[in-house]
Design an enzyme around this catalytic site. Structure first.
Site, PDB file in Angstrom:
ATOM      1  CE  LYS A 188      -1.896   3.010   1.949  1.00  0.00           C
ATOM      2  NZ  LYS A 188      -1.585   4.433   1.608  1.00  0.00           N
ATOM      3  CD  GLU A 265      12.400   0.484   9.068  1.00  0.00           C
ATOM      4  OE1 GLU A 265      12.577   1.357   8.206  1.00  0.00           O
ATOM      5  OE2 GLU A 265      12.995  -0.598   9.076  1.00  0.00           O
ATOM      6  CB  CYS A 299      12.993   8.411   9.147  1.00  0.00           C
ATOM      7  SG  CYS A 299      14.116   7.322   8.271  1.00  0.00           S
ATOM      8  CD  GLU A 397       9.440  12.912  12.095  1.00  0.00           C
ATOM      9  OE1 GLU A 397       8.256  12.539  12.206  1.00  0.00           O
ATOM     10  OE2 GLU A 397      10.341  12.179  11.672  1.00  0.00           O
TER      11      GLU A 397
HETATM   12  N1  LIG Z   1      11.944   5.335  10.846  1.00  0.00           N
HETATM   13  C1  LIG Z   1      11.937   5.231   9.545  1.00  0.00           C
HETATM   14  O1  LIG Z   1      12.569   4.401   8.958  1.00  0.00           O
HETATM   15  C2  LIG Z   1      11.111   6.168   8.724  1.00  0.00           C
HETATM   16  C3  LIG Z   1      11.338   6.206   7.378  1.00  0.00           C
HETATM   17  C4  LIG Z   1      10.576   7.075   6.603  1.00  0.00           C
HETATM   18  C5  LIG Z   1       9.607   7.852   7.192  1.00  0.00           C
HETATM   19  N2  LIG Z   1       9.401   7.805   8.505  1.00  0.00           N
HETATM   20  C6  LIG Z   1       8.388   8.645   9.125  1.00  0.00           C
HETATM   21  O2  LIG Z   1       7.235   8.719   8.315  1.00  0.00           O
HETATM   22  C7  LIG Z   1       6.569   9.959   8.486  1.00  0.00           C
HETATM   23  C8  LIG Z   1       6.234  10.556   7.135  1.00  0.00           C
HETATM   24  O3  LIG Z   1       5.493   9.665   6.383  1.00  0.00           O
HETATM   25  P1  LIG Z   1       3.915   9.777   6.198  1.00  0.00           P
HETATM   26  O4  LIG Z   1       3.461  11.163   6.487  1.00  0.00           O
HETATM   27  O5  LIG Z   1       3.604   9.136   4.913  1.00  0.00           O
HETATM   28  O6  LIG Z   1       3.417   8.883   7.417  1.00  0.00           O
HETATM   29  P2  LIG Z   1       1.939   8.405   7.697  1.00  0.00           P
HETATM   30  O7  LIG Z   1       2.020   7.645   8.966  1.00  0.00           O
HETATM   31  O8  LIG Z   1       0.964   9.493   7.594  1.00  0.00           O
HETATM   32  O9  LIG Z   1       1.592   7.412   6.485  1.00  0.00           O
HETATM   33  C9  LIG Z   1       2.395   6.310   6.173  1.00  0.00           C
HETATM   34  C10 LIG Z   1       1.557   5.284   5.453  1.00  0.00           C
HETATM   35  O10 LIG Z   1       0.583   4.756   6.341  1.00  0.00           O
HETATM   36  C11 LIG Z   1      -0.700   4.804   5.754  1.00  0.00           C
HETATM   37  N3  LIG Z   1      -1.669   4.928   6.846  1.00  0.00           N
HETATM   38  C12 LIG Z   1      -2.117   6.061   7.449  1.00  0.00           C
HETATM   39  N4  LIG Z   1      -3.004   5.746   8.431  1.00  0.00           N
HETATM   40  C13 LIG Z   1      -3.105   4.393   8.454  1.00  0.00           C
HETATM   41  C14 LIG Z   1      -3.843   3.476   9.238  1.00  0.00           C
HETATM   42  N5  LIG Z   1      -4.663   3.879  10.214  1.00  0.00           N
HETATM   43  N6  LIG Z   1      -3.717   2.150   8.987  1.00  0.00           N
HETATM   44  C15 LIG Z   1      -2.884   1.726   8.012  1.00  0.00           C
HETATM   45  N7  LIG Z   1      -2.166   2.548   7.228  1.00  0.00           N
HETATM   46  C16 LIG Z   1      -2.263   3.870   7.448  1.00  0.00           C
HETATM   47  C17 LIG Z   1      -0.620   5.982   4.823  1.00  0.00           C
HETATM   48  O11 LIG Z   1      -1.627   5.918   3.851  1.00  0.00           O
HETATM   49  C18 LIG Z   1       0.780   5.818   4.265  1.00  0.00           C
HETATM   50  O12 LIG Z   1       0.821   4.858   3.228  1.00  0.00           O
HETATM   51  C19 LIG Z   1       7.524  10.775   9.313  1.00  0.00           C
HETATM   52  O13 LIG Z   1       7.092  10.781  10.654  1.00  0.00           O
HETATM   53  C20 LIG Z   1       8.839  10.036   9.209  1.00  0.00           C
HETATM   54  O14 LIG Z   1       9.745  10.220  10.239  1.00  0.00           O
HETATM   55  C21 LIG Z   1      10.127   6.952   9.281  1.00  0.00           C
HETATM   56  O1  LIG Z   2      13.492   8.147   5.696  1.00  0.00           O
HETATM   57  C1  LIG Z   2      13.579   7.057   6.236  1.00  0.00           C
HETATM   58  C2  LIG Z   2      14.542   6.037   6.041  1.00  0.00           C
HETATM   59  C3  LIG Z   2      15.731   6.343   5.589  1.00  0.00           C
HETATM   60  C4  LIG Z   2      16.765   5.416   5.550  1.00  0.00           C
HETATM   61  C5  LIG Z   2      17.999   5.784   5.276  1.00  0.00           C
HETATM   62  O2  LIG Z   2      18.991   4.986   5.210  1.00  0.00           O
HETATM   63  C6  LIG Z   2      18.224   7.171   5.030  1.00  0.00           C
HETATM   64  O3  LIG Z   2      18.306   7.910   6.000  1.00  0.00           O
HETATM   65  O4  LIG Z   2      18.308   7.534   3.879  1.00  0.00           O
END
Ligand SMILES: NC(=O)c1ccc[n+]([C@@H]2O[C@H](COP(=O)([O-])OP(=O)(O)OC[C@H]3O[C@@H](n4cnc5c(N)ncnc54)[C@H](O)[C@@H]3O)[C@@H](O)[C@H]2O)c1
Ligand SMILES: O=C/C=C/C=C(/O)C(=O)O
Length: 504
Positions: A188, A265, A299, A397
């Site tokens: 998804k 994550e 992230c 964040e």
């Molecule tokens: N730790 C990591 O590796 C990592 C990596 C990338 C992004 N992030 C985090 O992601 C966030 C940004 O991404 P975003 O805004 O797309 O996050 P988000 O949580 O809004 O959405 C992520 C995904 O989850 C889906 N989603 C939303 N509500 C849901 C529910 N109730 N059930 C199932 N799926 C649902 C969304 O449609 C989307 O595909 C930031 O907080 C960032 O730090 C973390």
């Molecule tokens: O954004 C979330 C995950 C990132 C993973 C990485 O290795 C990076 O920071 O590019």
């Protein structure tokens, strides 16, 4: 000056519409529902995408379940699966320019960085191809009495839910280990950025992945929509999720009735700690890159910089000067270092933090919309100094090109500041004192630490966070563990030692 027409020229191979991909076919939602996808430079809709609901997830999970039960994917030799994965990597590499162009157009990532992320995606498939071929499992022996070995089995239908930042690369991060280990999947993708994911079906078909192993349902996450329905589907035993911490909490609760396997994550507010004995040139370069690359939508961004008092003024001055030289430009310009944030909603969020920051700390660079970019989600690289730990821009964040700098005077204070957040994803430490570096690493509350280093990943290492930054780890063997069940098989080699019950 920018040329708006260049910015809105869509990629040559834009599909007519973004559809789901179920059981080897592109399909619309059963109820016909669609939504607009927006270009981050114009903020105009440029394509329609199918919006999946429970009924579409039911179809996709059924297709994935059939492909799992009927095979051949789960029972193919690791070497055979690895061949398919390597072909996927070859195709991704050969389509790097096209992929990056799509990603950059859809997400606002600078094109040069989008190319780097496409290469990372290919590498994820190559890495897991190698890993499953070299895979060893535990076996234990008590001579003459017992032998035990581990039978590793794919879990079934893996549910993969991904965010909009570096979407294609983060999808590959989950897809590669999930299919390498013999599972079938339902992906998804994030609703803001579905475009690059529309290339997966063609890539997988060309590489020879059997029909039904990969399925994709586009759309939103909320209750009744695609993400929520995937989490609640009884035939999906595990969910790998990357996204916001609050979404992670909702998924955790929704998956609880089935006790599903979860890997999460989540968000971060990672500290970069610069001691006075650090190589200052290297530390400044890396901490600039650490928060402004990928538009700050990363992230692991080092979004709080903690600097030792004796070098604080010099650091702030040099850092602000360098931040002002970071090149803001159109996503399509190869020289651009920071481009447009993904979506107007996210732009508003980031800008609201910039305004909050102006009331909480000293603005030393940026703080507004860059000159020449009247439309679209452009934000100047923004630096706040003298940020107190109770400031919202220290604690929350922001996920954009905005950084908070805070002074410290002792190692203890640096550690307390580093840990003074609900998050715990990454930490970056800059010092030439080895003992201090390792002791600090031990004590800092984070899933990953980089010492005198940029964020460079080694795919063999665990990736994940502590506290509100995540649950579990993926990366290397941890991914193999997450995507498989491990069954212990015990074999009697000698006499049966069981006491006899119920004997007359
Ligand atoms: N730790 C990591 O590796 C990592 C990596 C990338 C992004 N992030 C985090 O992601 C966030 C940004 O991404 P975003 O805004 O797309 O996050 P988000 O949580 O809004 O959405 C992520 C995904 O989850 C889906 N989603 C939303 N509500 C849901 C529910 N109730 N059930 C199932 N799926 C649902 C969304 O449609 C989307 O595909 C930031 O907080 C960032 O730090 C973390
Ligand atoms: O954004 C979330 C995950 C990132 C993973 C990485 O290795 C990076 O920071 O590019």
């Amino acid at each position: 000056m920018t040329e708006p027409t260049a910015a809105i020229t869509p990629p040559a191979n834009l599909p007519e519409k973004i559809r789901h991909y179920i059981g080897g076919e592109f399909v619309d939602s059963l109820d016909g529902d669609e939504f607009d996808v927006i270009n981050p430079v114009t903020n105009e809709p440029y394509i329609r995408a199918a919006s999946g609901k429970k009924a579409d997830i039911d179809r996709a999970v059924a297709a994935a379940k059939t492909a799992f039960e009927d095979g051949p994917w789960p029972t193919m030799l690791p070497r055979e699966r690895a061949r398919v994965l390597n072909r996927i990597a070859d195709i991704v590499e050969s389509r790097e320019d096209e992929l990056a162009e799509m990603e950059s157009f859809d997400s606002g990532l600078p094109i040069t960085q989008a190319k780097g992320q496409a290469r990372r995606a290919a590498e994820n498939f190559r890495f897991f191809a190698d890993l499953i071929v070299a895979q060893v499992d535990d076996a234990y022996k008590v001579p003459g009495r017992q032998a035990n070995y581990v039978n590793r089995k794919p879990k079934g239908v893996a549910g993969l839910i991904t965010p909009w930042n570096t979407p294609f690369m983060l999808e590959s991060w989950k897809l590669a280990p999930a299919i390498a280990t013999g599972n079938t999947v339902v992906l998804k993708p994030a609703e803001f950025t579905p475009l690059s994911a529309s290339l997966w079906p063609g890539i997988f078909e060309e590489a020879g992945l059997p029909t039904g192993v990969f399925n994709m349902v586009n759309g939103f996450g909320e209750e009744g929509f695609a993400g929520d329905s995937l989490v609640k589907h009884p035939d999906v035993p595990l969910i790998s999720f990357t996204g916001e911490s609050s979404t992670g909490q909702t998924i955790f609760a929704n998956a609880a009735p089935w006790l599903k396997g979860l890997s999460m994550e989540l968000g971060g507010k990672s500290p970069a700690v610069v001691f006075a004995d650090a190589d200052l040139d290297a530390a400044i370069n890396a901490t600039i890159f650490g928060v402004f690359s990928l538009n700050g939508e990363r992230c692991t961004a080092g979004s709080r910089i903690l600097v030792e008092e004796s070098i604080y003024d010099e650091f702030v001055e040099r850092y602000a000067a360098q931040a002002k030289r970071v090149k803001v430009g159109l996503p399509s310009d190869p020289d651009t270092e920071v481009a447009a944030l993904v979506h107007p909603e996210h732009y508003e969020k980031v800008m609201s933090y910039v305004e909050i920051g102006k009331g909480e700390a000293r603005l030393v660079a940026g703080g507004g919309r860059p000159e020449g970019f009247e439309t679209g989600n452009f934000v100047e690289p923004t630096v706040f100094a003298d940020v107190m730990p109770d400031a919202r821009i220290f604690q929350e964040e922001i996920f954009g090109p905005v950084v908070a700098i805070t002074p410290f005077s002792t190692d203890e204070e640096a550690l307390a500041l580093a840990n003074d957040t609900k998050y715990g994803l990454a930490a970056y430490i800059w010092t030439s004192d080895l003992k201090r570096a390792h002791n600090f690493s031990q004590a800092v509350e984070s899933g990953m630490v980089w010492l005198n280093s940029n964020n460079v990943r080694d795919l063999r290492t665990p990736f994940g966070g502590v506290k509100a930054s995540g649950l579990g780890h993926e990366g290397g063997y941890r991914s193999i563990d997450f995507y498989t069940d491990q069954q212990a098989v015990h074999i009697n080699l000698g006499e049966v030692h069981n006491p006899v019950f119920g004997k007359q």
